[in-house]
Design an enzyme around this catalytic site. Structure first.
Site, short mmCIF file in Angstrom:
data_model
loop_
_atom_site.label_atom_id
_atom_site.label_comp_id
_atom_site.label_asym_id
_atom_site.label_seq_id
_atom_site.Cartn_x
_atom_site.Cartn_y
_atom_site.Cartn_z
N ASP A 179 23.04 15.15 -21.22
CA ASP A 179 22.21 14.31 -20.34
C ASP A 179 22.60 12.85 -20.58
O ASP A 179 23.18 12.51 -21.61
CB ASP A 179 20.72 14.50 -20.64
CG ASP A 179 19.85 13.62 -19.75
OD1 ASP A 179 20.08 13.61 -18.52
OD2 ASP A 179 18.98 12.90 -20.27
N SER A 180 22.25 12.02 -19.62
CA SER A 180 22.50 10.59 -19.76
C SER A 180 21.77 10.01 -20.97
O SER A 180 22.17 8.99 -21.52
CB SER A 180 22.04 9.86 -18.49
OG SER A 180 20.68 10.18 -18.24
N CYS A 191 21.37 16.75 -16.44
CA CYS A 191 21.05 15.46 -15.83
C CYS A 191 21.23 15.61 -14.32
O CYS A 191 22.33 15.96 -13.87
CB CYS A 191 21.99 14.39 -16.38
SG CYS A 191 21.79 12.78 -15.62
N GLU A 234 10.23 5.77 -20.08
CA GLU A 234 10.93 5.48 -21.35
C GLU A 234 10.27 4.36 -22.13
O GLU A 234 10.31 4.33 -23.35
CB GLU A 234 12.39 5.13 -21.07
CG GLU A 234 13.16 6.35 -20.61
CD GLU A 234 14.64 6.28 -20.88
OE1 GLU A 234 15.12 5.23 -21.37
OE2 GLU A 234 15.32 7.27 -20.58
N CYS A 238 14.56 15.14 -11.45
CA CYS A 238 14.95 14.19 -12.50
C CYS A 238 14.39 14.71 -13.81
O CYS A 238 13.25 15.20 -13.86
CB CYS A 238 14.40 12.80 -12.19
SG CYS A 238 14.65 11.63 -13.54
N HIS A 243 13.15 13.33 -16.29
CA HIS A 243 11.97 12.68 -16.84
C HIS A 243 10.67 13.13 -16.18
O HIS A 243 9.60 12.96 -16.74
CB HIS A 243 12.08 11.16 -16.67
CG HIS A 243 13.07 10.52 -17.58
ND1 HIS A 243 14.37 10.97 -17.68
CD2 HIS A 243 12.97 9.46 -18.42
CE1 HIS A 243 15.02 10.21 -18.55
NE2 HIS A 243 14.19 9.29 -19.01
N1 DGL Z 1 18.73 12.10 -16.55
C1 DGL Z 1 18.56 11.41 -15.28
C2 DGL Z 1 18.31 12.42 -14.16
O1 DGL Z 1 17.92 13.56 -14.37
C3 DGL Z 1 17.44 10.39 -15.34
C4 DGL Z 1 17.72 9.25 -16.29
C5 DGL Z 1 18.85 8.33 -15.87
O2 DGL Z 1 18.74 7.68 -14.81
O3 DGL Z 1 19.83 8.28 -16.61
O4 DGL Z 1 18.50 12.08 -13.02
#
Ligand code: DGL
Length: 281
Positions: A6-7, A69, A167, A202, A204
């Site tokens: 993930d990012s 992600c 976050e 997403c 989050h």
């Molecule tokens: N992990 C990203 C997603 O699922 C969200 C966080 C980011 O923008 O890096 O889209």
């Protein structure tokens, strides 16, 4: 060993679902915290960063990687799977989080959870997608749903305020206001008509799922990405037993960012403190 990328820390919501559904497998998690959030980046940057992260996970010995992600899955994954992977890592596989959601909502046979009433999710006619701006702009959810069920109409809403708010520990009131704002913006485009289903696209958003449930009109089915991805991975492993090396070991956690700070933030997404290490390479 299955890689999960993930990012940043959001993919831990997905990993938690995977560990629950597949307790006998070992997972290695990589968060690209040095470059997060991807939601603020261009498609080319997202592609390049995703490729670099996948290289790190292959370097750690993974043969199968889940891109947990949505932004990376929506923007870069197809190109990586077609142009890069077969050449750079033949025999290895990378799967994303987007297609499992699309399959669940369109009713494609395998791994399709039934709605509580026993109605296939494929009965949806209008689907709402809430996601980051690059995910929405990629059109990937619209394209993939359209391929499988062209009769479904997809309405998208970018929610750029949500990732930073979650976050940075935004207050309950600020989070509620942001979710209500995004839901209202989407409903304005459907002229108030309620969608049949909503995808929280997403990593989050599972943390604010009850706020989406409260803000959406009653009866809208919310698809849970951790559960859907886990069911999909289980089915994928059954079809690819060569990639399913079941030797249970505790998950390992790597980050490209500062390990201590990342561990602090990660606890909120995973429900417990995790021992993050600096990613090699
Ligand atoms: N992990 C990203 C997603 O699922 C969200 C966080 C980011 O923008 O890096 O889209």
């Amino acid at each position: 060993m299955i890689g999960v990328f993930d990012s940043g820390v959001g993919g831990l919501t997905i990993l938690r679902g995977l560990v629950r559904e597949l307790p006998g497998r070992s997972f290695v998690y990589l968060g690209d915290n040095a470059h997060a959030p991807y939601g603020d980046r261009s498609p080319e940057e997202i592609y390049r960063l995703t490729l670099a992260a996948l290289e790190r996970l292959f370097g750690l010995g993974c043969r199968l990687i889940v891109v947990a992600c949505n932004t990376a899955s929506a923007v870069g994954l197809r190109r990586l799977q077609q142009d890069w992977l077969p050449r750079a890592h033949p025999g290895c596989r990378v799967i994303g989080v987007l297609v499992p959601m699309v399959e669940a909502v369109t009713g494609v046979p395998w791994s399709v959870p039934l709605a509580p009433a026993g109605r296939p999710l494929g009965a949806a006619r209008t689907v709402a997608v809430f996601a980051t701006r690059p995910t929405v702009e990629s059109g990937a959810f619209v394209r993939e749903i359209g391929k499988r069920a062209p009769e479904i109409s997809v309405v998208q809403q970018a929610c750029p305020r949500l990732v930073p708010l979650i976050e940075h520990g935004g207050s309950a009131a600020a989070l509620r206001e942001a979710v209500e704002h995004d839901v209202d913006a989407l409903l304005a485009r459907t002229h108030g008509a309620a969608p049949d289903a909503a995808i929280l696209g997403c990593t989050h958003y599972p943390l604010v799922q009850p706020l989406f449930a409260a803000a959406l009109p009653a009866g809208v089915r919310l698809l849970s990405q951790p559960a859907v991805t886990a069911a999909s991975l289980r089915a994928y492993l059954a079809r690819h037993p060569d990639l399913d090396a079941a030797h249970p070991a505790p998950a390992r956690f790597y980050t490209t960012g500062p390990a201590d700070a990342v561990a602090g933030l990660a606890a909120r997404f995973y429900g417990q403190r995790l021992a993050f290490q600096r990613a090699p390479g």
